[in-house]
Design an enzyme around this catalytic site. Structure first.
Site, short mmCIF file in Angstrom:
data_model
loop_
_atom_site.label_atom_id
_atom_site.label_comp_id
_atom_site.label_asym_id
_atom_site.label_seq_id
_atom_site.Cartn_x
_atom_site.Cartn_y
_atom_site.Cartn_z
N GLY A 239 0.77 -1.24 0.00
CA GLY A 239 0.00 0.00 0.00
C GLY A 239 0.79 1.28 0.00
O GLY A 239 0.21 2.36 -0.20
N ARG A 293 3.43 -1.62 -5.74
CA ARG A 293 3.61 -0.35 -6.44
C ARG A 293 4.93 0.33 -6.07
O ARG A 293 5.60 0.88 -6.93
CB ARG A 293 2.46 0.59 -6.09
CG ARG A 293 2.44 1.87 -6.89
CD ARG A 293 1.41 2.84 -6.35
NE ARG A 293 0.16 2.23 -6.00
CZ ARG A 293 -0.91 2.18 -6.78
NH1 ARG A 293 -0.89 2.74 -7.96
NH2 ARG A 293 -2.02 1.58 -6.37
N ARG A 329 -5.14 2.66 -15.88
CA ARG A 329 -5.26 3.41 -14.62
C ARG A 329 -5.97 4.76 -14.76
O ARG A 329 -6.87 5.06 -13.99
CB ARG A 329 -3.88 3.58 -13.95
CG ARG A 329 -3.17 2.25 -13.65
CD ARG A 329 -2.00 2.40 -12.70
NE ARG A 329 -2.46 2.77 -11.38
CZ ARG A 329 -2.42 3.99 -10.89
NH1 ARG A 329 -1.92 4.98 -11.60
NH2 ARG A 329 -2.87 4.22 -9.68
N CYS A 360 -12.30 3.39 -28.80
CA CYS A 360 -13.59 4.08 -28.98
C CYS A 360 -14.34 4.22 -27.67
O CYS A 360 -15.40 3.61 -27.47
CB CYS A 360 -14.41 3.35 -30.01
SG CYS A 360 -13.54 3.28 -31.56
N GLU A 361 -13.78 4.98 -26.76
CA GLU A 361 -14.41 5.28 -25.47
C GLU A 361 -13.89 6.64 -25.03
O GLU A 361 -12.69 6.90 -25.13
CB GLU A 361 -13.99 4.28 -24.38
CG GLU A 361 -14.40 2.88 -24.66
CD GLU A 361 -15.05 2.21 -23.44
OE1 GLU A 361 -15.46 2.90 -22.49
OE2 GLU A 361 -15.12 0.99 -23.49
N TYR A 389 0.86 -2.08 -12.15
CA TYR A 389 -0.55 -2.13 -12.58
C TYR A 389 -0.72 -1.54 -13.98
O TYR A 389 -1.73 -0.92 -14.29
CB TYR A 389 -1.46 -1.43 -11.56
CG TYR A 389 -1.27 -1.97 -10.16
CD1 TYR A 389 -1.71 -3.25 -9.84
CD2 TYR A 389 -0.60 -1.23 -9.19
CE1 TYR A 389 -1.50 -3.77 -8.57
CE2 TYR A 389 -0.39 -1.74 -7.91
CZ TYR A 389 -0.84 -3.02 -7.62
OH TYR A 389 -0.63 -3.55 -6.36
#
Ligand code: LLP
Length: 456
Positions: A239, A293, A329, A360-361, A389
């Protein structure tokens, strides 16, 4: 900190110009610095040295075989969440005995597999799961090593989609129920070895105070569980956040993190947690950490090429060849990634634009209203801090191939993954017999044009 920096006008990764890699491998392209990865590991280990932490790298952050092998070579363990990850760790040369197996939905097949391979511990997230593990271990005449994942009901103060430690979330067992569960398990589940206890309250925590709050609750519980049931370890989860916004010192060989005074770091984490952890450690409790991360995030970039620059109404759009399928992300969490040119022009002319992909978004964006260098078709950009990620969440959406990945080690660079071929994107698919009719399927090489040219 990381090892991407401008030398003159060109962006480098360690000792190699990023543009050189792009010329060989094309775009979109993930590029990682081995030096940064190793430094991040050392930094965590050094800061937490008073409690000699056992790092279990969170495989979900970046599961490429070469990255897993690099981690294994450092002698660190792994946090896995599926048979897929566990077997990949083994294949990459990692030891399953150094793996903790987490996740709320472990299937019978996955539990059987982990019992066969032998893991350090199952991080158990519910009573039905504990019962299932006990039953399956009994069949094999084994004792399954188990840690209960405690939900301490502490708000991690991070993005809602990556918060895991409150009672709104599906994770873990409520703090208040944990003591009685250990008691029940100790007396009733003969094929369970109550080996430890675990927490993970969320990801990308940018201050250490939520960790501290969780620790205030957990430290007395861990001490009590050790005394009553002889548990051996306490995993404090992952975290630790990273700075996605970094300032560049022009001409410098290094970047520095533009962290505010309270921004979380291994050193601040250690200052806050060691007072709680040291007495546990001294009493014989092993301390585990599950960073993902922090190790990988700033160690990787996604290089991309500008396809078009266009204006719609009042807005400028820079359309690049990477898309949300390569790095989801920003689309999923509205997360910020710094975007910089691979070649810095001497006189910086900037404009404000949205940097978007070809999918296409409307969610397919990498940055909104960014003040960036006035790029043109063919220019190359780096989407920074994409090492965690990124590739693991990539998909084939819009018929797009998974990008290539390169690991840099000083003056060396090699593929962790070659670019997926277009044919491979439908590799596991078939056409039901009744739809085939008499038509034979075309052999793959004749079935389409590969946009990547001869390399595919
Ligand atoms: N341990 C457990 C039990 C976890 O669930 C996670 C992450 C970690 C460790 C590693 O956390 P880290 O040190 O990487 O923060 N896809 C999201 C992040 C999801 C994190 C899920 N669990 C993102 O791109 O921000």
């Amino acid at each position: 900190m990381h090892d991407f920096y401008y030398k003159g006008t060109k962006l480098y990764c360690e000792s190699i110009a990023v543009e050189e890699l792009v010329q060989k491998a094309g775009t979109p392209l993930y590029i990682y610095s081995q030096k940064t990865i190793l430094e991040n590991i050392r930094r965590l280990q050094t800061a937490m040295a008073p409690v000699e932490p056992h790092l279990c790298y969170a495989v979900k952050a970046n599961a490429s075989l070469g990255i897993l092998r690099l981690m294994a070579q450092q002698g660190i363990g792994f946090d896995v969440v599926s048979s897929g990850e566990l077997n990949k760790v083994k294949y990459a040369g990692g030891q399953t005995q150094l793996c903790v197996f987490a996740g709320v939905g472990k299937t019978e097949i996955e539990i059987d597999n982990a019992l066969e391979l032998g893991v350090y511990a199952f991080n158990v997230e519910s009573i039905p799961e504990l019962e299932r593990i006990n039953r399956l271990a009994k069949k094999k005449n084994k004792k399954a090593p188990v840690a209960i994942r405690v939900n301490p009901n502490v708000d991690a103060k991070t993005h809602a989609k990556i918060t895991t430690g409150t009672y709104e979330n599906k994770f873990g067992i409520a703090f208040e129920e944990v003591e009685s569960l250990y008691q029940k398990a100790h007396f009733n589940y003969k094929n369970i070895h109550l080996k430890g206890v675990q927490i993970h309250i969320g990801s990308q925590l940018t201050t250490v105070s939520p960790f501290e709050k969780a620790m205030e609750k957990m430290a007395p519980l861990v001490a009590s569980l050790k005394e009553k049931y002889g548990i051996e370890f306490f995993s404090i989860g992952g975290g630790l956040g990273i700075a996605y916004e970094q300032a560049l010192e022009s001409g410098s060989a290094r970047w520095w993190q533009n962290e505010g005074k309270d921004f979380a770091s291994p050193e601040k984490l250690a200052d806050a947690l060691i007072p709680f952890l040291k007495p546990l450690f001294t009493s014989g409790i092993k301390i585990l950490m599950e960073p993902g991360r922090f190790i990988m995030g700033n160690a990787g970039i996604l290089a991309t090429r500008v396809e078009y620059v266009k204006q719609t109404g009042k807005k400028n759009f820079v359309i690049v060849d990477a898309a949300m399928n390569d790095l989801i992300r920003p689309a999923l969490y509205e997360s910020y990634h710094q975007i910089i040119p691979l070649e810095k022009t001497r006189v910086e002319k900037t404009f404000t634009a949205d940097i978007v992909g070809p999918v296409c978004e409307s969610a397919d964006t990498f940055g909104l209203n960014r003040e960036i260098s006035q790029v043109k078709e063919g220019d190359l950009l780096a989407i920074m801090s994409a090492g965690a990620y990124g590739i693991t969440m990539a998909s084939n959406y819009n018929g797009r191939a998974i990008p290539a990945e390169i690991l840099v080690n000083n003056t060396n660079a090699d593929y962790l993954r070659t670019r997926e071929s277009i044919q491979a994107t439908w590799h596991c698919e078939g056409i039901p017999e009744w739809l085939l009719g008499n038509k034979e399927m075309l052999p793959p090489e004749e079935s389409g044009v590969c946009p990547h040219g001869k390399d595919c």
